[in-house]
Scaffold this motif. Structure first.
Motif, PDB file in Angstrom:
ATOM      1  N   LEU A  27       0.854  -1.181   0.000  1.00 59.60           N
ATOM      2  CA  LEU A  27       0.000   0.000   0.000  1.00 59.60           C
ATOM      3  C   LEU A  27       0.894   1.235   0.000  1.00 59.60           C
ATOM      4  O   LEU A  27       1.851   1.313   0.765  1.00 59.60           O
ATOM      5  N   VAL A  28       0.584   2.190  -0.880  1.00 59.83           N
ATOM      6  CA  VAL A  28       1.393   3.401  -0.998  1.00 59.83           C
ATOM      7  C   VAL A  28       0.533   4.614  -0.658  1.00 59.83           C
ATOM      8  O   VAL A  28      -0.549   4.792  -1.224  1.00 59.83           O
ATOM      9  N   LEU A  29       1.022   5.445   0.266  1.00 64.52           N
ATOM     10  CA  LEU A  29       0.379   6.724   0.554  1.00 64.52           C
ATOM     11  C   LEU A  29       0.841   7.715  -0.508  1.00 64.52           C
ATOM     12  O   LEU A  29       2.019   8.068  -0.573  1.00 64.52           O
ATOM     13  N   MET A  30      -0.100   8.168  -1.350  1.00 61.98           N
ATOM     14  CA  MET A  30       0.260   9.061  -2.445  1.00 61.98           C
ATOM     15  C   MET A  30       0.198  10.537  -2.040  1.00 61.98           C
ATOM     16  O   MET A  30       1.088  11.313  -2.362  1.00 61.98           O
ATOM     17  N   ARG A  31      -0.881  10.912  -1.343  1.00 69.62           N
ATOM     18  CA  ARG A  31      -1.044  12.294  -0.899  1.00 69.62           C
ATOM     19  C   ARG A  31      -1.871  12.296   0.379  1.00 69.62           C
ATOM     20  O   ARG A  31      -2.612  11.359   0.654  1.00 69.62           O
ATOM     21  N   ARG A  36       8.364  13.901   3.598  1.00 76.28           N
ATOM     22  CA  ARG A  36       8.628  13.108   4.800  1.00 76.28           C
ATOM     23  C   ARG A  36       8.734  13.973   6.049  1.00 76.28           C
ATOM     24  O   ARG A  36       8.270  13.589   7.122  1.00 76.28           O
ATOM     25  N   ASN A  37       9.349  15.141   5.921  1.00 78.62           N
ATOM     26  CA  ASN A  37       9.515  16.018   7.085  1.00 78.62           C
ATOM     27  C   ASN A  37       8.172  16.542   7.593  1.00 78.62           C
ATOM     28  O   ASN A  37       7.950  16.625   8.806  1.00 78.62           O
ATOM     29  N   ASP A  38       7.270  16.914   6.682  1.00 81.55           N
ATOM     30  CA  ASP A  38       5.947  17.377   7.094  1.00 81.55           C
ATOM     31  C   ASP A  38       5.129  16.251   7.714  1.00 81.55           C
ATOM     32  O   ASP A  38       4.380  16.456   8.677  1.00 81.55           O
ATOM     33  N   LEU A  39       5.277  15.047   7.161  1.00 77.75           N
ATOM     34  CA  LEU A  39       4.495  13.908   7.645  1.00 77.75           C
ATOM     35  C   LEU A  39       4.839  13.567   9.092  1.00 77.75           C
ATOM     36  O   LEU A  39       3.968  13.155   9.859  1.00 77.75           O
ATOM     37  N   VAL A  40       6.100  13.753   9.471  1.00 72.85           N
ATOM     38  CA  VAL A  40       6.529  13.430  10.831  1.00 72.85           C
ATOM     39  C   VAL A  40       5.681  14.156  11.868  1.00 72.85           C
ATOM     40  O   VAL A  40       5.339  13.603  12.916  1.00 72.85           O
ATOM     41  N   GLY A  41       5.286  15.396  11.579  1.00 84.35           N
ATOM     42  CA  GLY A  41       4.552  16.194  12.545  1.00 84.35           C
ATOM     43  C   GLY A  41       3.092  15.813  12.711  1.00 84.35           C
ATOM     44  O   GLY A  41       2.473  16.205  13.708  1.00 84.35           O
ATOM     45  N   VAL A  42       2.537  15.057  11.769  1.00 84.63           N
ATOM     46  CA  VAL A  42       1.098  14.741  11.830  1.00 84.63           C
ATOM     47  C   VAL A  42       0.801  13.256  11.688  1.00 84.63           C
ATOM     48  O   VAL A  42      -0.356  12.844  11.821  1.00 84.63           O
ATOM     49  N   ALA A  43       1.817  12.433  11.439  1.00 82.17           N
ATOM     50  CA  ALA A  43       1.576  11.005  11.183  1.00 82.17           C
ATOM     51  C   ALA A  43       0.819  10.344  12.335  1.00 82.17           C
ATOM     52  O   ALA A  43      -0.062   9.505  12.110  1.00 82.17           O
ATOM     53  N   HIS A  44       1.134  10.722  13.575  1.00 80.75           N
ATOM     54  CA  HIS A  44       0.481  10.078  14.732  1.00 80.75           C
ATOM     55  C   HIS A  44      -1.023  10.340  14.766  1.00 80.75           C
ATOM     56  O   HIS A  44      -1.756   9.632  15.456  1.00 80.75           O
TER      57      HIS A  44
END
Length: 404
Positions: free
Chosen positions: A11-15, A312-320
């Motif tokens: 599974l790939v997260l595209m956006r 990737r850097n932006d995702l770190v702040g909201v992934a949780h």
């Protein structure tokens, strides 16, 4: 979140985008217009063509009724009858006003079946259907937060031994989830991070949006034996945050004690924080202090691939805060998951027909081809038979004349 399943099962997260519903989202009124407005804006901004896309949606826990039951270990038909009786007794609405389902999660120490029951009012489902219809999306799955979070957790942390406690702090509810050797239990606590904003607004005399913005910019959870800030507004918000988190800790601790004593589970050996409400500074340190457990933020994309457009850097702040989204995406590729779908039966059948229609057309085409080939062959054979018959008739006439 826009996911793209791969032929190999990955599974790939595209956006993705995290969009707030703002103060309007707090109102207990029909929200389909607001949801459609915000979602359309997100789709347009990301240049996503919605028409024909399948939509998997997760409803918040304050809208979804969830309960764990024990049922005697009997054959499937009787289990269904017993659980229907339990549903009628426990669901706080008439069953004809809800869509409900259940899943057997395992067995108890006594040999009974451990059953998870979930129900959602039909008007909520109709509201979600309306939103998808307006955006030309095909609503395929309606799930609840605890099952979606459990699926995301098992996919990313399934190898962990011992009991893990996942605390998902949302705006209006907090989900406490225990995962242990495949066993699963959850409870929803009916308050979340909005309580900080509301209490801060009341004490500071700021309006709700000002209070929310200030909380996000300057708020943190005040820790024991540390000085309060000198700024009066910041002092109020950090003190309020600690008071709300202290009440939340008490509720979580009661849930933990229930899980250990009544559900016969093992005490958790680690804690994961999830949900946007856990983003406030020092939240992890606060719970580490209270529970004396190692605490880390949940990463629902630990075993999910990221597309080239994902920062990737932006995702770190909201992934949780995206655990439910990852769990919904995994419904398209993974098996052995908690697979609740509170879409009404007629809608499920409609989606199955839509998915099968290309195969039905292909099958009909193949059948038509078979009949065509058979017909052509029949015509050919029939023609040859007629020619042979004419030859035989001619020969028989010759023989007949000779005989005469």
């Amino acid at each position: 979140a826009l996911f793209e399943p791969q032929p190999n099962g990955a599974l790939v997260l595209m956006r993705y985008e995290v969009a707030s519903l703002g103060q309007r989202g707090l109102e207990e009124v029909e929200r389909s217009g607001l949801l459609a407005e915000v979602l359309k804006d997100v789709l347009d901004r990301n240049e996503i063509r919605a028409k024909g896309l399948e939509a998997n949606i997760c409803t918040p826990s304050y809208q979804t009724f969830t309960k764990f039951l024990s049922a005697p270990s009997v054959d499937g038909k009787k289990v269904g009858q017993i659980i229907q009786y339990e549903a009628a007794e426990n669901v706080p609405f008439p069953l004809d006003e809800v869509e409900w389902g259940y899943q057997i999660m395992g067995s108890t120490e006594d040999g009974d079946l451990d059953v998870m029951l979930m129900a959602l009012k039909l008007d909520v489902i109709e509201s979600l259907t309306k939103v998808c219809s307006e955006l030309s999306l095909k609503l395929s799955v309606v799930d609840g937060s605890p099952p979606a979070l459990r699926n995301a957790f098992m996919h990313n942390y399934g190898e962990l031994e011992g009991c893990s406690m996942l605390v998902d702090i949302g705006a209006k509810t907090t989900n406490v989830i225990f995962v242990e050797s495949g066993n699963f239990f959850s409870r929803s606590i009916n308050f979340g991070a909005n309580a900080i904003t509301q209490e801060f607004a009341r004490e500071s005399q700021l309006d709700w949006q000002q209070s929310e913005d200030y909380k996000q910019s300057y708020g943190y959870v005040h820790l024991t034996n540390t000085e309060e800030p000198t700024d009066p507004y910041q002092a109020i918000v950090v003190r309020t945050a600690r008071q709300v988190m202290t009440r939340l800790h008490q509720q979580i601790d009661q849930t933990k004690q229930y899980y250990v004593t009544q559900r016969k589970g093992q005490p958790p050996v680690r804690m994961f924080l999830a949900g946007m409400g856990s983003s406030m500074t020092y939240t992890a340190e606060f719970f580490m202090e209270k529970f004396s457990l190692p605490v880390e933020f949940f990463n629902p994309f630990r075993n999910i691939e990221l597309g080239p457009e994902v920062d990737r850097n932006d995702l770190v702040g909201v992934a949780h805060a995206m655990g439910e989204l990852a769990g919904l995406g995994l419904r398209t590729t993974s098996i052995g998951l908690t697979d609740f779908n509170l879409l009404p039966r007629r809608e499920k059948i409609s989606r199955q027909i839509e998915k099968r229609s290309p195969y039905v057309v292909a099958m009909l085409f193949c059948l038509g081809l078979v009949f065509f080939v058979y017909g052509a062959q029949y015509i050919s054979v029939t023609g040859k038979q007629e020619q042979v018959t004419k030859v035989l008739d001619a020969k028989l006439k010759v023989h007949s004349s000779v005989a005469t």
